[in-house]
Design an enzyme around this catalytic site. Structure first.
Site, short mmCIF file in Angstrom:
data_model
loop_
_atom_site.label_atom_id
_atom_site.label_comp_id
_atom_site.label_asym_id
_atom_site.label_seq_id
_atom_site.Cartn_x
_atom_site.Cartn_y
_atom_site.Cartn_z
N GLY A 163 0.82 -1.20 0.00
CA GLY A 163 0.00 0.00 0.00
C GLY A 163 0.86 1.24 0.00
NE ARG A 164 3.01 4.42 -4.11
CZ ARG A 164 4.33 4.48 -4.25
NH1 ARG A 164 4.99 5.55 -3.81
NH2 ARG A 164 4.98 3.50 -4.83
CB SER A 173 3.57 9.08 6.25
OG SER A 173 2.89 7.87 6.47
CE LYS A 197 4.02 4.95 7.21
NZ LYS A 197 3.12 5.53 8.24
CG ASP A 202 -5.41 9.65 8.08
OD1 ASP A 202 -6.51 10.05 7.64
OD2 ASP A 202 -4.50 9.25 7.34
#
Length: 800
Positions: free
Chosen positions: A517-518, A521, A538, A631
């Site tokens: 995923g992207r 951050s 990450k 978030d």
């Protein structure tokens, strides 16, 4: 004849079965005239009818010392919840007896006439003692009236439904395995407020609730003098002073205890029935180093990352056998004017209390002169908050190091004392704390001279530094910790949390080949470590931005551990590389199951909604620091193999001090569509921004579609209006009591296979969470309670 033998045998068998069942049924009762002995400690026991609690003599292996106690039968370490003789252990020949006059007494092995402990119930008509399922040992008369109960005399633990009153006090143990009465107390103070106090041999000092705030700012009420509190069976605690908290796993069928641990922290524990281990589900002190008296006189509590006691430069451990006794100076303090003196600076360290003088808006030189001019002054604290606050200290207690403390302590000592500041002096340490080394002022009159300035923070490339750190590590790993958590559930995950080399992660991810995923951050890649653990790595994209996000996450890592939060295994900080290594969650993010053809069933949806609520409640209320995620959205909710949700991506989290009322952010953070109105209105940011995001999320879980397609910014206003329209229509239907409400809003792909009550509850919660006025939004703690009320309901097939 044979027939008679068979009949006799059957009668004999029945007789023995009857006797056995009678003994079994009365295992929780001790009749008048009977006793329990230490010599038969393994068999002379009272057991509650449901086998949860055991009462008898509790002994420490290898010691001829026994305590008449009550403990959890099924906990791995048989955790004690009550003791009669905690300060007077007895020997092998001792016994506790329920005498003919109705008094229960404990006598020692030397002189049976010497009473160690008694209930004082003589001539009251007591005829039996019983251990109840609640863990309460009671004395009853023939009519069953309770005349005495252990619940009225707690030691360090409060059990569910055990009243805590103005005459009750929890007193901590002295240490692990040392059951003597310690120095920490939990009690109702004269102002009707529940408090924690250190009551040691040298000082007495309150430390909870937060001393920087008033009773009302701490959310308490001092005007209710009833002074009563109770922990219920669901894991919710409530008090007459309006203190309220709940276990994060709130619900029935869980064994719990509220214990004042020997490190001075009040913690609520839940028993894992499968492992027999305890899990912390709430604790009073967010920062354990803020507990007063924990490190004794002159001692400093530091995080490494677990709390540990240290001695400042110029001081040494006072008593190696009892590290809580603090540190003693290596010099003799005098008031001779002929003696030249200096001050050793320790950044971000403060000692609470014992202020000789408080001055505002003065220079550090003037503050130093105030201390030098007073023979009683042992140090001064100077706060760099823009106004120059100066505190001179007559004694050094309650020392702690915190990055949130904007100032330093300056220790007064002779110039002739050689102080080696390159090595932290831990009372019983493991990993040295990386801090800026002390700067020293050598003072003769008004003359100031700098002697040393050391820095511990990331002196990469310094061979001597690396050599010393290696030596420290080899030396300190042989020792235990000075201020250690008291239960396995609390231990910081330092054994699993580690620092990775960049090449190691590059190899594990096959040069960052498989992207999972992207986000804003950075990107996340799948990897396999050398120990065959599958992980998510990450990789933060922008160096400047990434470093800020990286350190925000790292500061959170050591403090957070919950089943509904993604577990972080380690990090990499090498050159320009900033990476985080976390557990790999099999089923990916929630959006891929909610907004695609991969239909998520209702049972899983409700589990996800409840799990997210529990995770956020833990972040907001229970973990070591209050955390605002900022978030919350489907992309940041990962689902494991059992579809248990795990909240991910703390890169936008803001740590705030517990009990602080406001938290300001320098810039807008979050994702459009899930952001609370206060972001755009430039209002102070609180945990209610997460509540708003959760409200949007739970409504999307019910409806199965995005209520705000935040990916399409060009029609943002229309989609904002769509959420507003949905909430307005739902409110109108709720007010009218229309039965078709849930059928109208539920995901049609479920084809009626869902619980109407659960769906209605989720919609009401969602609507409450997205209130524009944040004061009307519920807390995540209350959301968890609401969802738990209908957790066990099955879904009902609709009939059209």
């Amino acid at each position: 004849m044979a027939h008679q033998t068979v009949v006799s045998s059957s009668k004999l068998t029945f007789f023995f079965m009857f006797v056995f069942s009678l003994c079994f049924a009365t295992a929780n009762t001790l009749n008048r005239g009977s006793s329990l002995s230490v010599k038969n400690a393994h068999s002379d026991l009272l057991t509650s009818p449901d086998k949860s609690f055991t009462c008898g003599f509790y002994g420490v292996p290898g010691r001829n010392a026994y305590w008449f106690s009550i403990w959890f039968t099924n906990s791995k370490d048989q955790t004690v919840v009550w003791m009669a003789n905690r300060d007077r252990p007895v020997g092998l020949e001792s016994r506790v007896s329920l005498r003919r006059d109705g008094s229960m007494v404990l006598t020692n092995h030397v002189d049976v006439t010497t009473i160690i402990w008694e209930t004082g119930t003589g001539s009251t008509g007591v005829d039996r003692a019983q251990l109840l399922n609640s863990g309460n040992l009671v004395l009853k008369d023939p009519n069953g009236t309770i005349l005495w109960r252990s619940f009225d005399f707690p030691t360090d633990t409060l059990l569910p439904n055990q009243p805590f009153t103005k005459s009750s006090t929890l007193v901590s143990n002295l240490g692990r395995g040392n059951f003597g009465a310690g120095y920490f107390n939990f009690y109702f103070d004269n102002d009707n407020v529940l408090k924690l106090m250190y009551n040691g041999p040298d000082i007495s000092s309150l430390y909870w609730p937060d001393l920087d705030y008033s009773v009302f700012q701490n959310g308490r009420n001092a005007y209710n003098s009833s002074r009563i509190a109770v922990l219920d069976e669901l894991g919710s605690f409530s008090s007459s002073d309006e203190l309220q908290f709940s276990a994060i796993d709130m619900g029935s069928r869980v064994k719990r205890r509220l214990t004042l641990d020997y490190d001075g922290n009040l913690r609520l524990y839940s028993l894992n029935s499968s492992t027999g281990l305890w899990v912390i589900t709430w604790q009073a002190m967010a920062a354990p180093c803020k507990v007063h008296g924990i490190c004794g006189r002159n001692g400093i509590c530091v995080y490494t990352p677990a709390p540990r006691c240290s001695c400042p430069p110029g001081y040494e451990v006072a008593d190696a056998s009892n590290l809580n006794l603090g540190c003693k100076p290596k010099f003799k303090r005098t008031c001779s004017k002929s003696q030249e003196e200096k001050f050793v600076q320790i950044p971000q360290v403060n000692f609470y209390g014992f202020d000789l003088n408080f001055s505002v808006a003065i220079s550090i030189d003037d503050c130093r002169q105030l201390c030098l001019g007073d023979c009683r002054c042992e140090a001064f604290s100077y706060r760099l908050n823009g106004e120059g606050w100066c505190y001179t200290k007559s004694a050094l207690f309650n020392g702690y190091k915190s990055p949130d403390f904007v100032g330093s302590i300056y220790l007064r000592m002779p110039v002739s004392l050689s102080v080696h500041t390159s090595k932290p002096q831990y009372s019983n340490a493991s990993i040295p704390c990386k801090t800026n080394g002390p700067a020293m002022y050598g003072t003769t009159g008004k003359r100031v001279r700098w002697v040393y300035l050391y820095s511990f923070a990331f002196a990469v490339g310094a061979v001597e530094f690396l050599f010393i750190v290696s030596g420290w590590w080899l030396l300190f790993r042989r020792h235990g910790s000075a201020v250690t958590p008291v239960e396995d559930g609390y231990r910081v995950i330092s054994s699993q949390f580690r620092r990775f080399r960049f090449n190691e992660l590059k190899s594990a991810t096959k040069n960052f080949q498989e992207e999972l995923g992207r986000g804003a951050s950075g990107s996340v890649y799948k990897g396999v470590l050398e120990d065959e653990r599958v992980v998510a790595v990450k990789k933060l994209a922008d160096i400047h931005q990434g470093e800020d996000v990286f350190w925000a996450e790292v500061s959170t890592i050591g403090k957070i551990n919950h089943m509904n939060l993604v577990r972080i295994w380690g990090f990499c900080s090498e050159d320009e590389h900033r990476l985080l290594v976390s557990e790999f969650v099999e089923n990916g993010s929630l959006d891929k199951h909610l907004f695609t053809s991969n239909l998520l069933g209702w049972k899983e949806r409700y589990k996800v909604a409840l799990g997210i609520a529990k995770g956020l409640a833990y972040l907001h209320h229970e973990c070591l620091e209050w955390v605002i995620h900022c978030d919350v959205k489907p992309e940041n909710i990962l689902l494991d193999s059992d579809f248990e949700p795990k909240i991910a991506d703390f890169g936008l989290a803001k740590l705030t001090q517990r009990d602080r009322l406001i938290s300001m952010f320098s810039q807008i953070r979050g994702t459009k569509g899930y952001m609370a109105p206060e972001w755009a209105m430039n209002l102070r940011i609180t945990a209610k921004v997460d509540v708003y995001s959760y409200g949007v999320l739970i409504l999307e879980i019910v409806k199965g579609i995005r209520l705000t397609s935040w990916l399409l910014e060009d029609i943002e206003e229309e989609q904002e209006a769509e959420l507003t329209k949905f909430v307005r229509e739902a409110k109108r239907k709720i007010q009218r009591g229309e039965e078709l409400l849930i059928e109208d809003v539920a995901d049609p792909r479920l084809e009626g296979q869902f619980s109407r009550n659960q769906a209605a509850k989720m919609v009401k919660i969602g609507i409450a969470c997205v209130e524009e006025d944040r004061s009307k939004r519920p807390t995540m703690d209350s959301v968890v309670k609401s969802l738990l009320e209908c957790e066990d309901e099955s879904y009902i097939h609709s009939s059209h």
